[in-house]
Design a protein around this motif. Structure first.
Motif, short mmCIF file in Angstrom:
data_model
loop_
_atom_site.label_atom_id
_atom_site.label_comp_id
_atom_site.label_asym_id
_atom_site.label_seq_id
_atom_site.Cartn_x
_atom_site.Cartn_y
_atom_site.Cartn_z
N LEU A 59 44.06 30.33 36.16
CA LEU A 59 43.54 29.20 37.52
C LEU A 59 44.71 29.06 38.90
O LEU A 59 44.21 28.68 39.42
N PHE A 60 46.02 28.51 37.68
CA PHE A 60 46.53 27.41 39.12
C PHE A 60 47.44 29.05 39.67
O PHE A 60 47.14 28.98 41.18
N VAL A 61 47.31 30.23 39.50
CA VAL A 61 47.80 31.20 40.10
C VAL A 61 46.60 31.68 41.40
O VAL A 61 46.72 31.50 42.64
N HIS A 62 45.47 31.85 40.41
CA HIS A 62 44.72 32.07 41.68
C HIS A 62 43.67 31.30 42.55
O HIS A 62 43.68 31.69 43.51
N MET A 63 43.79 29.65 42.61
CA MET A 63 43.00 29.34 42.86
C MET A 63 43.60 28.16 43.82
O MET A 63 43.98 28.22 45.40
N THR A 64 45.24 28.42 43.14
CA THR A 64 46.23 27.33 44.21
C THR A 64 46.38 28.46 45.47
O THR A 64 47.14 27.79 46.37
N PHE A 65 47.57 29.41 44.71
CA PHE A 65 48.03 30.38 45.73
C PHE A 65 46.81 31.45 46.57
O PHE A 65 46.62 31.47 47.88
N ASP A 95 36.96 23.74 32.89
CA ASP A 95 36.42 23.40 34.35
C ASP A 95 37.94 22.40 34.56
O ASP A 95 37.96 22.16 35.81
N ALA A 96 38.01 21.80 33.76
CA ALA A 96 39.49 20.90 34.09
C ALA A 96 40.42 21.36 35.34
O ALA A 96 40.94 21.08 36.14
N CYS A 97 40.88 22.99 34.75
CA CYS A 97 41.48 23.68 35.01
C CYS A 97 41.15 23.95 36.07
O CYS A 97 42.34 24.58 37.16
N LEU A 98 39.82 24.50 36.64
CA LEU A 98 39.37 24.96 37.31
C LEU A 98 39.52 23.79 39.16
O LEU A 98 40.00 23.32 39.67
N VAL A 99 39.02 22.38 38.30
CA VAL A 99 39.17 21.46 38.89
C VAL A 99 40.33 21.24 39.90
O VAL A 99 40.18 20.78 41.01
N GLY A 100 41.40 21.22 38.51
CA GLY A 100 43.17 21.00 38.69
C GLY A 100 43.82 22.11 39.83
O GLY A 100 43.95 21.44 41.37
N TYR A 143 53.26 32.44 26.83
CA TYR A 143 51.99 32.18 26.75
C TYR A 143 52.03 31.48 28.42
O TYR A 143 50.86 31.42 29.25
N LYS A 144 53.01 31.03 28.56
CA LYS A 144 52.66 29.64 29.86
C LYS A 144 52.80 30.85 31.81
O LYS A 144 52.41 29.90 32.63
N GLN A 145 53.37 32.08 31.10
CA GLN A 145 53.17 32.65 32.36
C GLN A 145 52.09 34.29 32.34
O GLN A 145 52.35 34.82 32.91
N SER A 146 51.07 33.78 31.36
CA SER A 146 50.09 35.05 30.88
C SER A 146 49.59 35.08 31.87
O SER A 146 48.52 33.62 32.50
N ILE A 147 48.65 35.90 32.70
CA ILE A 147 48.00 36.77 32.74
C ILE A 147 46.40 36.14 32.28
O ILE A 147 45.16 35.86 33.06
N PHE A 148 46.62 35.94 30.97
CA PHE A 148 45.21 35.42 29.84
C PHE A 148 44.84 33.79 29.49
O PHE A 148 45.32 33.49 28.62
N ASN A 149 46.03 33.39 30.11
CA ASN A 149 46.32 31.73 30.00
C ASN A 149 45.62 31.08 31.02
O ASN A 149 45.70 31.49 31.98
N THR A 203 53.97 25.47 37.51
CA THR A 203 54.67 25.76 38.52
C THR A 203 54.39 27.35 38.77
O THR A 203 54.28 28.06 37.87
N LEU A 204 55.05 28.41 39.75
CA LEU A 204 54.59 29.52 40.15
C LEU A 204 56.29 30.69 38.91
O LEU A 204 54.98 31.28 37.90
N THR A 205 57.24 29.67 38.75
CA THR A 205 58.37 30.18 38.30
C THR A 205 58.18 29.53 37.10
O THR A 205 58.51 30.01 35.69
N GLY A 206 57.84 28.58 36.47
CA GLY A 206 57.56 28.19 34.98
C GLY A 206 56.19 28.27 34.48
O GLY A 206 56.37 28.10 33.17
N GLY A 207 55.04 28.64 34.83
CA GLY A 207 54.44 28.90 34.49
C GLY A 207 53.54 27.37 34.00
O GLY A 207 54.16 26.02 34.60
N CYS A 208 52.89 27.05 33.19
CA CYS A 208 52.17 25.91 33.07
C CYS A 208 52.09 25.21 31.42
O CYS A 208 52.64 27.01 30.07
N PRO A 209 52.77 24.28 30.97
CA PRO A 209 52.73 23.88 29.26
C PRO A 209 51.89 24.45 28.71
O PRO A 209 50.69 24.37 28.82
N LEU A 210 52.36 24.75 27.61
CA LEU A 210 51.46 25.63 26.92
C LEU A 210 50.40 24.21 26.32
O LEU A 210 48.89 24.72 25.54
N ASP A 211 50.78 23.42 26.49
CA ASP A 211 49.68 22.11 25.80
C ASP A 211 48.34 21.42 26.65
O ASP A 211 47.89 20.57 26.13
#
Length: 500
Positions: free
Chosen positions: A420-426, A246-251, A409-415, A213-221
């Protein structure tokens, strides 16, 4: 060679303000939030391919799609590939549909490549099916490949496989997966476990970014690599060098409404040009290696004059003192696609968390960094406040945590997952809509070329062609560089139409 955000692209972001939806990229990342919820992003209908056959001797194909609901799909697109060198022909097009992209006109026209797109203007009710036929100039195959059915009215686009049971986080089409793993039975409709093979890029429930999610980031795992390389629709000939995300880019692209593998393959070529590499590398900030600023993959940070950026104040051009450090802290671009928090308002935490350090970026070319840092970056723009893509003023510190065990790390620009979630999805999704708002009749390739061109300079044309000219190396040249990146990654020339 890394590409920096030009002045014209900075102005482009300003022009977007007030014209984009509240789901734009930085909502919730800074002090202000858009209020977008997960339910707003969820699909209201779900389309899948339920029949796929081709009668070679008669050159006659049959596809059936089904809407699993819960809502009606208003207008939908079915696209697929036929064998290389073959084309869909315009002499057999179902009523209420158009075939694209075409070379020629009338019944003698055929698609420009082996990729066929049928766009239907009608609706498909819950649990209803649509069966249609198509023809090609080939008699040597038994079914279409990469078949997918999508509808903008469904929210996120789905084309998941049929058959088999789906466990939590697993893909329709059989086979279980962990939360971070790639869905067996998902990509390209490959079967997994006891399920039979389905069609599409990812089975529903198999998206590794489903809990981001935007506000919560992505799970660490979250694991951005496919657990089974055979399931990767973006697979290259050198997975250790090009396929780890690739899995994150596709997602992310699926959530944004771009399920076709060619989009991800093309954008990998763009990332190679932007970040210098796909795999992360480190020279611990040595400018002699042009790293810590360039050619570092997910860790890439624009590096002022080293990157060819000579604008006072950095990428976004603000020279004011940073209220958090009392010094001028220049803006920079970060990651595979060189996202820029100082211009876009993304990847911001409203206040510095207790126990953490905010490192001022300063005015030097190289930003201090390490691969184990648990720190945030202070830039003048983000500390003072920047208008995000929804027109809201946001401010904060840039989450630059690199330690994958750290909670921030869940909301890091280096995660990689969140980046990819922020860049592609939005960001990519909104720029796609903006870049194509004033042109009609463009085919899918032209639309993607236009948005990638706008990423360089912010230039938008009123036609289906890429704008001529443009700063830096120029818009057309930039898109062709992405295609050169594709050739580097995949060892072959781009098989679809080239940009004009």
């Amino acid at each position: 060679m890394i590409r920096l955000l030009s002045t014209s692209r900075v102005l482009f972001f300003g022009a977007l303000v007030g014209t984009l939806s509240a789901a734009a990229c930085s909502a919730g990342n800074g002090e202000d939030e858009s209020g977008a919820t997960d339910s707003e992003l969820a699909a209201s209908c779900s389309l899948s391919i339920t029949e796929n056959s081709y009668d070679g001797p008669n050159a006659w194909g049959t596809l059936q799609i089904k809407n699993a609901g819960p809502s009606t799909a208003s207008g939908y697109v079915v696209q697929f590939d036929v064998p290389s060198g073959a084309h869909c022909t315009n002499d057999t097009v179902p009523s209420g549909a158009t075939l694209s992209p075409l070379s020629g006109s009338g019944s003698s026209a055929a698609t420009k490549s082996n990729h066929c797109v049928f766009t239907f203007t009608g609706s498909l009710a819950k649990n209803a099916t649509k069966t249609f036929n198509y023809s090609t100039d080939s008699t040597s195959f038994s079914k279409a490949s990469n078949a997918a059915a999508t509808s903008a009215s469904c929210g996120s686009l789905s084309s998941g496989g049929s058959g088999g049971a789906t466990s939590a986080g697993g893909a329709s089409g059989g086979g279980a997966t962990s939360k971070g793993g790639a869905a067996s039975g998902g990509s390209a409709g490959k079967s997994g476990g006891a399920g039979s093979a389905g069609s599409g890029t990812a089975g529903s429930g198999g998206n590794v970014l489903s809990e981001c999610t935007l506000t919560g980031g992505c799970p660490l795992d979250v694991n951005c690599a496919y657990a089974n390389p055979a399931d990767d629709p973006l697979a290259s000939t050198n997975p250790s060098k090009y396929d780890m995300y690739d899995a994150c880019l596709v997602g992310a692209l699926k959530l944004a409404g771009f399920p076709d593998p060619w989009v991800g393959q093309f954008l990998k070529g763009q990332a190679l040009q932007e970040a210098g590499s796909i795999a992360s590398s480190s020279s611990n900030g040595k400018s002699s290696d042009q790293c810590g600023g360039q050619n570092c993959g997910m860790w890439a940070i624009s590096a002022g004059a080293i990157s060819g950026d000579t604008m006072a104040g950095g990428v976004c051009g603000v020279t004011s003192k940073d209220p958090l450090t009392g010094k001028q802290d220049n803006s920079h671009s970060y990651g595979l696609f060189q996202d820029t928090p100082g211009c876009e308002g993304t990847f911001l935490i409203p206040t510095l968390p207790a126990g953490y350090t905010c490192v001022g970026t300063g005015t030097a070319d190289i930003v201090p960094w390490s691969t184990t840092q648990k720190s945030f970056y202070c830039e003048s723009e983000t500390s003072i406040g920047v208008d995000d893509l929804t027109g809201k003023k946001v401010k904060g510190v840039i989450d630059a945590v690199m330690d994958p065990t750290d909670p921030y790390y869940k909301q890091s620009i280096f995660n990689p997952a969140y980046n990819l979630f922020v860049h592609m999805t939005f960001t990519f999704k909104q720029e796609y809509e903006q870049a194509n708002a004033s042109a009609t009749g463009c085919d899918p390739y032209q639309k993607v070329y236009k948005v990638v061109a706008s990423w360089l300079n912010g230039d938008i044309s009123n036609t289906c062609n890429i704008p001529t000219g443009g700063g830096q190396e120029g818009d057309v040249a930039y898109v062709k560089e992405a295609l050169a990146g594709y050739k580097t990654i995949y060892g072959k020339t781009w098989p679809y139409e080239t940009p004009q």
